[in-house]
Design an enzyme around this catalytic site. Structure first.
Site, mmCIF file in Angstrom:
data_model
loop_
_atom_site.group_PDB
_atom_site.id
_atom_site.type_symbol
_atom_site.label_atom_id
_atom_site.label_comp_id
_atom_site.label_asym_id
_atom_site.label_seq_id
_atom_site.Cartn_x
_atom_site.Cartn_y
_atom_site.Cartn_z
ATOM 1 N N THR A 133 43.766 38.423 39.721
ATOM 2 C CA THR A 133 43.512 38.736 38.761
ATOM 3 C C THR A 133 44.872 39.611 38.016
ATOM 4 O OG1 THR A 133 42.446 40.692 37.402
ATOM 5 C CG2 THR A 133 42.606 41.004 39.689
ATOM 6 N N ASP A 134 45.107 39.886 36.687
ATOM 7 C CA ASP A 134 46.161 40.652 36.339
ATOM 8 C C ASP A 134 45.818 42.202 36.508
ATOM 9 O OD1 ASP A 134 44.190 40.864 34.266
ATOM 10 O OD2 ASP A 134 45.540 40.402 32.810
ATOM 11 N N GLU A 135 44.724 42.392 36.829
ATOM 12 C CA GLU A 135 44.204 44.044 36.993
ATOM 13 C C GLU A 135 45.132 44.500 38.270
ATOM 14 O OE1 GLU A 135 40.285 44.959 36.478
ATOM 15 O OE2 GLU A 135 39.740 43.249 35.143
ATOM 16 N N TYR A 158 37.841 47.484 42.339
ATOM 17 C CA TYR A 158 37.915 46.076 42.565
ATOM 18 C C TYR A 158 39.549 45.700 42.387
ATOM 19 C CZ TYR A 158 38.538 41.659 39.983
ATOM 20 O OH TYR A 158 38.876 40.426 39.693
ATOM 21 N N LYS A 162 41.681 43.403 45.250
ATOM 22 C CA LYS A 162 42.125 42.276 44.909
ATOM 23 C C LYS A 162 43.580 42.185 45.374
ATOM 24 C CE LYS A 162 40.861 38.862 43.215
ATOM 25 N NZ LYS A 162 39.993 37.618 43.811
#
Ligand code: NAD
Length: 358
Positions: A133-135, A158, A162
């Site tokens: 993810t870009d998060e 989260y 990741k």
């Protein structure tokens, strides 16, 4: 190809498996634990198709994974299994460490051990695609874009889990020579998204005549990527990406959360037209913000566009309309997916706790 897809009963995973089998003619073994977020109903179009097999396996179970590799002899692994909901990671981070970190480590180790059993040509061609993810990049200000070299700065349990999994994936390439490709993408939307995520929640609340919750002031910006555009990027990254490399995938469709919710309400006014108050937007209600809520995410997808020739087929407007139409036509799927889960707000920290920690 014979491809092992983890998390293939989830939102993006099921779109990927349907695409691999039905559009591209590959053989797929789906590995999924079937948590609350996974359902075989999302793969029902493949029932009876000999090119698809399903294995109910936890990616943290090394022995079961080794057995799946041995029996199915995949030529590639696409690893999507994860706990994926930020609000749930605030309420219960442990499951995120377990599946996202330990699970990814277990997949990497199983793939490494399996690859060592392959003849040289097959071992050279073997690929592991790690989907992220870009998060992991944290929060942007009002300008700028995430590139593949942006430093990691995750904010939530989260995104931290990741980020850790991405580091393991790259380390297994550098240390063990496992041919790993990593992708980091922005917010996906489309059919079969688990109904507790933002877009399906807005639609469900609107149709029930309930307040439509918008966190904080609604000015957080997300980039929206249509799920079928994303899965085509994943296939390109797996088949043509360079091992050890990372590819960012984005929708080039930045919207504030409030803009997104208004766009959904306008579509519902158009497609349903029965809002209790006359317009669905009248149900919008501002609620307490998410703790650690990142302000803005935005992706620079130049690398995958120029190096792998990826292009988007959907605009934000066309993708959102397709999504709303699908959701309206599949309300029973959503009801069954939510059975026993509900749409109560998650990820709220009691204010006394926040003050004590501040
Ligand atoms: P999802 O929550 O809809 O699906 C996750 C799937 O993984 C489910 O089918 C679930 O049963 C399965 N799963 C969970 N734990 C497992 C375990 N221990 N063993 C085996 N299977 C397990 O998630 P999604 O939205 O489809 O996301 C897929 C991947 O893409 C994730 O890795 C996520 O981090 C990443 N991603 C998602 C988005 C998004 O907007 N949805 C954006 C960026 C990256």
């Amino acid at each position: 190809m014979r491809i092992l897809v983890t998390g293939g009963a989830g939102f993006i995973g099921s779109a990927l498996v349907r695409h691999l089998v039905r559009d591209l003619g590959h053989s797929v073994v789906t590995v999924d634990k079937l948590t609350y977020a996974g359902t075989l109903e999302s793969l029902a179009v493949l029932d009876g198709d000999a090119r698809h097999a399903f294995e109910k396996v936890d990616v943290c179970d090394a022995d079961a994974l080794a057995d799946v590799f041995r029996r199915h002899q995949p030529e590639a692994v696409m690893h999507l299994a994860a706990e994926s909901h930020v609000d749930r990671s605030i309420d219960g981070p442990a499951a995120f460490l377990q599946t996202n970190v330990i699970g990814t480590y277990t997949v990497l180790e199983a793939a490494r051990a399996y690859r060592e059993t392959l003849p040289p040509e097959a071992a050279n061609a073997f690929r592991v695609l790690h989907v992220s993810t870009d998060e992991v990049y944290g929060s942007l200000g009002d300008t700028g874009l995430f590139t593949e070299t942006t430093a990691y700065d995750p904010s939530s349990p989260y995104s931290a889990s990741k980020a850790a999994s991405d580091h393991f994936a790259r380390a297994w390439h550098r240390t063990f020579g496992l041919p790993v490709v990593v992708t980091n993408c922005s917010n996906n939307y489309g059919p079969y998204q688990y109904p507790e995520k933002l877009i399906p929640v807005v639609i469900a609340k609107a149709l029930r005549g309930e307040p439509i919750p918008v966190y904080g002031t609604g000015d957080n910006v997300r980039d929206w990527l249509y799920v079928d555009d994303h899965v085509r990027a994943l296939v390109l990254a797996m088949t043509h990406g360079t091992p050890g490399e990372t590819y960012n995938v984005g929708g080039n469709a930045e919207r504030t959360n409030l803009e997104l919710v208004h766009a959904l309400c306008t579509l519902l006014d158009d497609l349903v037209g029965e809002a209790p108050s006359g317009a669905y937007a009248d149900q919008i209600t501002f609620v307490a913000d998410r703790p650690g809520h990142d302000h803005r995410y935005a992706i620079d997808a130049t690398k995958i566009e120029t190096e792998l020739g990826w292009t988007r087929q959907e605009t934000f407007e066309s993708g959102l309309r397709k999504t709303v139409v699908w959701t309206l036509e599949n309300q029973e799927w959503s009801a069954r997916a939510l059975d026993g889960v509900g749409l109560d707000r998650r990820g709220v920290i009691a204010s006394s706790t926040v003050e004590a920690d501040a």
